[in-house]
Design an enzyme around this catalytic site. Structure first.
Site, PDB file in Angstrom:
ATOM      1  N   CYS A  94       0.847  -1.184   0.000  1.00 30.95           N
ATOM      2  CA  CYS A  94       0.000   0.000   0.000  1.00 30.95           C
ATOM      3  C   CYS A  94       0.881   1.232   0.000  1.00 30.95           C
ATOM      4  O   CYS A  94       1.849   1.308   0.772  1.00 30.95           O
ATOM      5  CB  CYS A  94      -0.904  -0.014   1.233  1.00 30.95           C
ATOM      6  SG  CYS A  94      -2.004   1.404   1.313  1.00 30.95           S
ATOM      7  N   HIS A 136      -9.174  -3.324  -2.616  1.00 30.08           N
ATOM      8  CA  HIS A 136      -8.238  -2.599  -1.747  1.00 30.08           C
ATOM      9  C   HIS A 136      -8.520  -1.097  -1.776  1.00 30.08           C
ATOM     10  O   HIS A 136      -8.609  -0.453  -0.720  1.00 30.08           O
ATOM     11  CB  HIS A 136      -6.805  -2.894  -2.218  1.00 30.08           C
ATOM     12  CG  HIS A 136      -5.733  -2.174  -1.468  1.00 30.08           C
ATOM     13  ND1 HIS A 136      -4.884  -2.817  -0.606  1.00 30.08           N
ATOM     14  CD2 HIS A 136      -5.354  -0.872  -1.453  1.00 30.08           C
ATOM     15  CE1 HIS A 136      -4.035  -1.935  -0.082  1.00 30.08           C
ATOM     16  NE2 HIS A 136      -4.301  -0.747  -0.592  1.00 30.08           N
ATOM     17  N   GLU A 137      -8.670  -0.525  -2.960  1.00 32.55           N
ATOM     18  CA  GLU A 137      -8.880   0.920  -3.079  1.00 32.55           C
ATOM     19  C   GLU A 137     -10.250   1.332  -2.542  1.00 32.55           C
ATOM     20  O   GLU A 137     -10.383   2.391  -1.913  1.00 32.55           O
ATOM     21  CB  GLU A 137      -8.688   1.391  -4.522  1.00 32.55           C
ATOM     22  CG  GLU A 137      -7.311   1.133  -5.104  1.00 32.55           C
ATOM     23  CD  GLU A 137      -6.143   1.612  -4.245  1.00 32.55           C
ATOM     24  OE1 GLU A 137      -6.307   2.577  -3.462  1.00 32.55           O
ATOM     25  OE2 GLU A 137      -5.060   1.016  -4.343  1.00 32.55           O
ATOM     26  N   HIS A 140     -10.158   1.783   1.095  1.00 27.16           N
ATOM     27  CA  HIS A 140      -9.669   3.113   1.482  1.00 27.16           C
ATOM     28  C   HIS A 140     -10.811   4.124   1.561  1.00 27.16           C
ATOM     29  O   HIS A 140     -10.838   4.969   2.460  1.00 27.16           O
ATOM     30  CB  HIS A 140      -8.609   3.636   0.507  1.00 27.16           C
ATOM     31  CG  HIS A 140      -7.235   3.143   0.775  1.00 27.16           C
ATOM     32  ND1 HIS A 140      -6.558   3.398   1.944  1.00 27.16           N
ATOM     33  CD2 HIS A 140      -6.392   2.404   0.010  1.00 27.16           C
ATOM     34  CE1 HIS A 140      -5.360   2.848   1.899  1.00 27.16           C
ATOM     35  NE2 HIS A 140      -5.235   2.234   0.728  1.00 27.16           N
TER      36      HIS A 140
END
Length: 183
Positions: A94, A136-137, A140
């Protein structure tokens, strides 16, 4: 170039606000995010990672073509519609947690609904690196970092490794830190 926010900055644990596709500044922000992502050898970046709490991500998991062209994809207001498949554990890095990789369990396939800059709705479905990157994004955007995505045991290991990487001066885009760099 935009500065990448690093953990433990509390901004990374906040939920992002929806984007208004008619906001012309979002296109400029996406281009700046793209530039920061490429400069740090990333394959994805979310707006909170550059200090903007908007639901915007940029991903690019395919190599440059023979002309050096890249094809990044900017997604406004992305949401995971569905994930499926037998969960797999793979190492993830990351840009906001430089110097480490962390084993993260995710389902291999993801279907994501998003808007483009014209406000049109689209869906993208993928497995492999892109499927993992999308998940994953989007994490966020929901205030979830690599550490919250890890199992409790791996989280403890990752936090210790990250503290060491920070002590050694890890920068966004670095996935390991040579111990000879000790200052």
């Amino acid at each position: 170039m935009l500065k990448i926010i690093q953990s433990p900055d509390p901004l990374l644990n906040q939920v992002s606000e929806p984007c208004d596709p008619s906001d012309r500044s979002l296109k400029k922000l996406a281009k700046q995010m793209e530039k920061a992502m490429y400069a740090t050898d990333g394959v994805g970046i979310a707006a909170p990672q550059v200090g903007v709490l908007k639901r915007l991500i940029v991903v690019e998991t395919t190599p440059e073509d023979e002309d050096g062209a890249r094809n990044p994809l900017a997604l406004l207001n992305p949401e995971i519609v569905e994930t499926w498949g037998e969960p797999e554990i793979n190492e993830e890095g990351c840009l906001s947690c430089p110097g480490i990789y962390v084993p993260i369990e995710r389902k291999p396939w993801a279907r994501v609904r998003y808007q483009d800059f014209k406000g049109e709705e689209w869906e993208i479905e993928s497995d492999g690196l892109l499927g993992r990157c999308l998940q994953h994004e989007i994490d966020h955007l929901n205030g979830i970092t690599l550490f919250e995505s890890a199992s409790p045991r791996e989280r403890i290991k990752a936090l210790a490794a990250y503290e060491e990487a920070r002590r050694l001066g890890a920068k966004p885009g670095e996935v390991s830190v040579d111990k000879r760099m000790v200052r």
